[in-house]
Design a protein around this motif. Structure first.
Motif, PDB file in Angstrom:
ATOM      1  N   SER A  68       0.825  -1.212   0.000  1.00 44.38           N
ATOM      2  CA  SER A  68       0.000   0.000   0.000  1.00 44.38           C
ATOM      3  C   SER A  68       0.854   1.254   0.000  1.00 44.38           C
ATOM      4  O   SER A  68       0.462   2.287  -0.556  1.00 44.38           O
ATOM      5  CB  SER A  68      -0.928   0.007   1.232  1.00 44.38           C
ATOM      6  N   TYR A  69       2.021   1.158   0.600  1.00 42.16           N
ATOM      7  CA  TYR A  69       2.926   2.299   0.683  1.00 42.16           C
ATOM      8  C   TYR A  69       3.853   2.403  -0.526  1.00 42.16           C
ATOM      9  O   TYR A  69       3.881   3.427  -1.224  1.00 42.16           O
ATOM     10  CB  TYR A  69       3.756   2.206   1.965  1.00 42.16           C
ATOM     11  N   ILE A  70       4.611   1.370  -0.788  1.00 39.31           N
ATOM     12  CA  ILE A  70       5.711   1.459  -1.742  1.00 39.31           C
ATOM     13  C   ILE A  70       5.251   1.507  -3.187  1.00 39.31           C
ATOM     14  O   ILE A  70       5.864   2.188  -4.029  1.00 39.31           O
ATOM     15  CB  ILE A  70       6.723   0.292  -1.548  1.00 39.31           C
ATOM     16  N   ASP A  71       4.168   0.801  -3.522  1.00 40.50           N
ATOM     17  CA  ASP A  71       3.785   0.748  -4.934  1.00 40.50           C
ATOM     18  C   ASP A  71       3.010   1.985  -5.385  1.00 40.50           C
ATOM     19  O   ASP A  71       2.545   2.052  -6.520  1.00 40.50           O
ATOM     20  CB  ASP A  71       2.967  -0.513  -5.226  1.00 40.50           C
ATOM     21  N   ARG A  72       2.906   2.965  -4.501  1.00 42.09           N
ATOM     22  CA  ARG A  72       2.326   4.254  -4.880  1.00 42.09           C
ATOM     23  C   ARG A  72       3.415   5.228  -5.330  1.00 42.09           C
ATOM     24  O   ARG A  72       3.121   6.294  -5.850  1.00 42.09           O
ATOM     25  CB  ARG A  72       1.566   4.865  -3.695  1.00 42.09           C
ATOM     26  N   LYS A  73       4.660   4.850  -5.095  1.00 39.41           N
ATOM     27  CA  LYS A  73       5.774   5.733  -5.418  1.00 39.41           C
ATOM     28  C   LYS A  73       5.988   5.798  -6.937  1.00 39.41           C
ATOM     29  O   LYS A  73       6.025   4.759  -7.602  1.00 39.41           O
ATOM     30  CB  LYS A  73       7.054   5.255  -4.732  1.00 39.41           C
ATOM     31  N   PRO A  74       6.168   6.997  -7.474  1.00 41.26           N
ATOM     32  CA  PRO A  74       6.346   7.153  -8.924  1.00 41.26           C
ATOM     33  C   PRO A  74       7.536   6.372  -9.484  1.00 41.26           C
ATOM     34  O   PRO A  74       7.465   5.832 -10.587  1.00 41.26           O
ATOM     35  CB  PRO A  74       6.551   8.657  -9.090  1.00 41.26           C
ATOM     36  N   PHE A  75       8.635   6.289  -8.721  1.00 38.52           N
ATOM     37  CA  PHE A  75       9.847   5.671  -9.268  1.00 38.52           C
ATOM     38  C   PHE A  75       9.633   4.216  -9.651  1.00 38.52           C
ATOM     39  O   PHE A  75      10.146   3.752 -10.677  1.00 38.52           O
ATOM     40  CB  PHE A  75      11.003   5.787  -8.263  1.00 38.52           C
ATOM     41  N   ILE A  76       8.871   3.484  -8.834  1.00 36.66           N
ATOM     42  CA  ILE A  76       8.716   2.050  -9.086  1.00 36.66           C
ATOM     43  C   ILE A  76       7.730   1.777 -10.217  1.00 36.66           C
ATOM     44  O   ILE A  76       7.659   0.662 -10.741  1.00 36.66           O
ATOM     45  CB  ILE A  76       8.301   1.311  -7.797  1.00 36.66           C
ATOM     46  N   ASN A  77       6.985   2.793 -10.617  1.00 36.65           N
ATOM     47  CA  ASN A  77       6.034   2.631 -11.711  1.00 36.65           C
ATOM     48  C   ASN A  77       6.534   3.291 -12.998  1.00 36.65           C
ATOM     49  O   ASN A  77       5.788   3.423 -13.960  1.00 36.65           O
ATOM     50  CB  ASN A  77       4.677   3.214 -11.311  1.00 36.65           C
ATOM     51  N   SER A  78       7.789   3.693 -12.997  1.00 36.04           N
ATOM     52  CA  SER A  78       8.379   4.279 -14.201  1.00 36.04           C
ATOM     53  C   SER A  78       8.669   3.167 -15.219  1.00 36.04           C
ATOM     54  O   SER A  78       8.815   1.999 -14.852  1.00 36.04           O
ATOM     55  CB  SER A  78       9.669   5.016 -13.844  1.00 36.04           C
ATOM     56  N   PRO A  79       8.753   3.525 -16.501  1.00 45.22           N
ATOM     57  CA  PRO A  79       8.983   2.525 -17.556  1.00 45.22           C
ATOM     58  C   PRO A  79      10.208   1.644 -17.327  1.00 45.22           C
ATOM     59  O   PRO A  79      10.179   0.445 -17.594  1.00 45.22           O
ATOM     60  CB  PRO A  79       9.150   3.391 -18.815  1.00 45.22           C
ATOM     61  N   ARG A  80      11.290   2.217 -16.819  1.00 47.28           N
ATOM     62  CA  ARG A  80      12.507   1.427 -16.649  1.00 47.28           C
ATOM     63  C   ARG A  80      12.363   0.342 -15.590  1.00 47.28           C
ATOM     64  O   ARG A  80      13.061  -0.664 -15.624  1.00 47.28           O
ATOM     65  CB  ARG A  80      13.695   2.323 -16.325  1.00 47.28           C
ATOM     66  N   TRP A  81      11.456   0.563 -14.596  1.00 47.24           N
ATOM     67  CA  TRP A  81      11.241  -0.445 -13.561  1.00 47.24           C
ATOM     68  C   TRP A  81      10.349  -1.578 -14.051  1.00 47.24           C
ATOM     69  O   TRP A  81      10.253  -2.618 -13.410  1.00 47.24           O
ATOM     70  CB  TRP A  81      10.639   0.188 -12.309  1.00 47.24           C
ATOM     71  N   ASN A  82       9.694  -1.383 -15.178  1.00 46.19           N
ATOM     72  CA  ASN A  82       8.868  -2.445 -15.754  1.00 46.19           C
ATOM     73  C   ASN A  82       9.615  -3.182 -16.850  1.00 46.19           C
ATOM     74  O   ASN A  82       9.003  -3.860 -17.674  1.00 46.19           O
ATOM     75  CB  ASN A  82       7.556  -1.854 -16.278  1.00 46.19           C
ATOM     76  N   ARG A  83      10.923  -3.037 -16.833  1.00 43.72           N
ATOM     77  CA  ARG A  83      11.784  -3.828 -17.700  1.00 43.72           C
ATOM     78  C   ARG A  83      12.488  -4.880 -16.837  1.00 43.72           C
ATOM     79  O   ARG A  83      12.297  -4.944 -15.634  1.00 43.72           O
ATOM     80  CB  ARG A  83      12.817  -2.925 -18.375  1.00 43.72           C
TER      81      ARG A  83
END
Length: 218
Positions: A198-213
Motif C-alpha cells: 500500500s505504501y511502496i507501490d504508490r511511489k512514482p519511481f517504481i512505476n516508471s517505464p525502466r522499472w517495468n523492464r
C-alpha cells in the motif's frame, strides 16, 4: 500504480477474503482447544506419503526459495522482483524480531517429557528454540500476497492461499512449530506485506517505464 490500501485489498481479494474466514476458524479452534490438544491431534495423523512430501512443501516458505524466485523474476520485471524481495525482507525481519523477543521453545523442548508420544520424520533435523512465529509461514503468506497482487488473473489468489496454508501445515506436521506460531505467522505475512504494498507501490519511481523492464527485457 495503486491508489492506496483499498486498491491493494481489491487486487488480493481472492486470497484475502477466504483467509479472513480461515483465520476466524483458527481463532475459534484456539479458544476451544489447548496447545497440547491441537499439537497432538495434528501430530497423530501421519503417513509415509506425508513424511516424504512435507519436507519439500516446507521449502516453499524458505527464504532461499524466495531469493531465487526474485532473481528469476528480475530477468523479466524489476518492479515485480523488487516488491517480492522487499516484502520478504521486511516480513522476515519482523518475524525475527518477534522470535527473539518472545524466545519460545519449539515442540521438541516444550514436550520434552512426552517425546515418546511424538512422531518425528526420520532424518529431519528438529529445531529447539525461537518458535514464535513461524518464519516459513510468514514468507509463504507474504509471497502469496505479492504474487496475487501482481498476477493478471487475481483468482490465482485462492491457489496461492492454499499453497501458503500447506506450508503452514507442513511446519506443524514436521514438529517445527505450534498451531499458534503458524497462525500468527500468517497474520504477520499478510498484514505487513499489505501495508508495504500500500505504501511502496504508490511511489512514482517504481512505476516508471525502466522499472517495468528486466535484465532480458530492454
Amino acid at each position: 500504480m495503486n491508489t492506496g490500501a483499498k486498491d491493494v485489498l481489491h487486487k488480493i481479494r481472492y486470497l484475502f477474503i477466504p483467509y479472513i474466514f480461515i483465520l476466524c476458524a483458527c481463532l475459534v479452534i484456539k479458544l476451544l482447544y489447548t496447545r497440547h490438544d491441537i499439537y497432538f491431534a495434528i501430530n497423530g495423523f501421519h503417513t509415509d506419503f506425508l513424511d516424504n512430501i512435507e519436507p519439500y512443501i516446507t521449502y516453499i516458505g524458505d527464504g532461499v526459495t524466495i531469493i531465487i524466485v526474485s532473481a528469476i523474476v528480475a530477468l523479466c520485471n524489476y518492479r515485480a522482483s523488487f516488491l517480492l524481495i522487499t516484502s520478504y525482507a521486511l516480513t522476515a525481519l519482523t518475524a525475527q524480531i518477534l522470535k527473539y523477543s518472545f524466545d519460545m521453545p519449539r515442540p521438541k523442548v516444550y514436550f520434552a517429557n512426552e517425546l515418546d508420544k511424538i512422531h518425528f520424520v526420520k532424518g529431519l533435523y528438529i529445531l529447539s528454540v525461537h518458535s514464535f512465529p513461524s518464519g516459513h509461514t510468514v514468507t509463504a503468506f507474504s509471497a502469496g500476497v505479492v504474487v496475487t497482487y501482481l498476477a493478471r488473473n487475481k483468482a490465482w489468489g485462492a491457489v496461492l492461499l492454499f499453497v501458503a496454508l500447506m506450508v503452514g501445515y507442513s511446519r506443524m506436521y514436521l514438529s517445527q512449530h505450534f498451531f499458534e506460531d503458524v497462525t500468527v505467522g500468517s497474520v504477520v505475512g499478510v498484514l505487513v506485506t499489505f501495508l508495504w504494498l500500500s505504501y511502496i507501490d504508490r511511489k512514482p519511481f517504481i512505476n516508471s517505464p525502466r522499472w517495468n523492464r528486466g535484465l532480458l527485457k530492454k
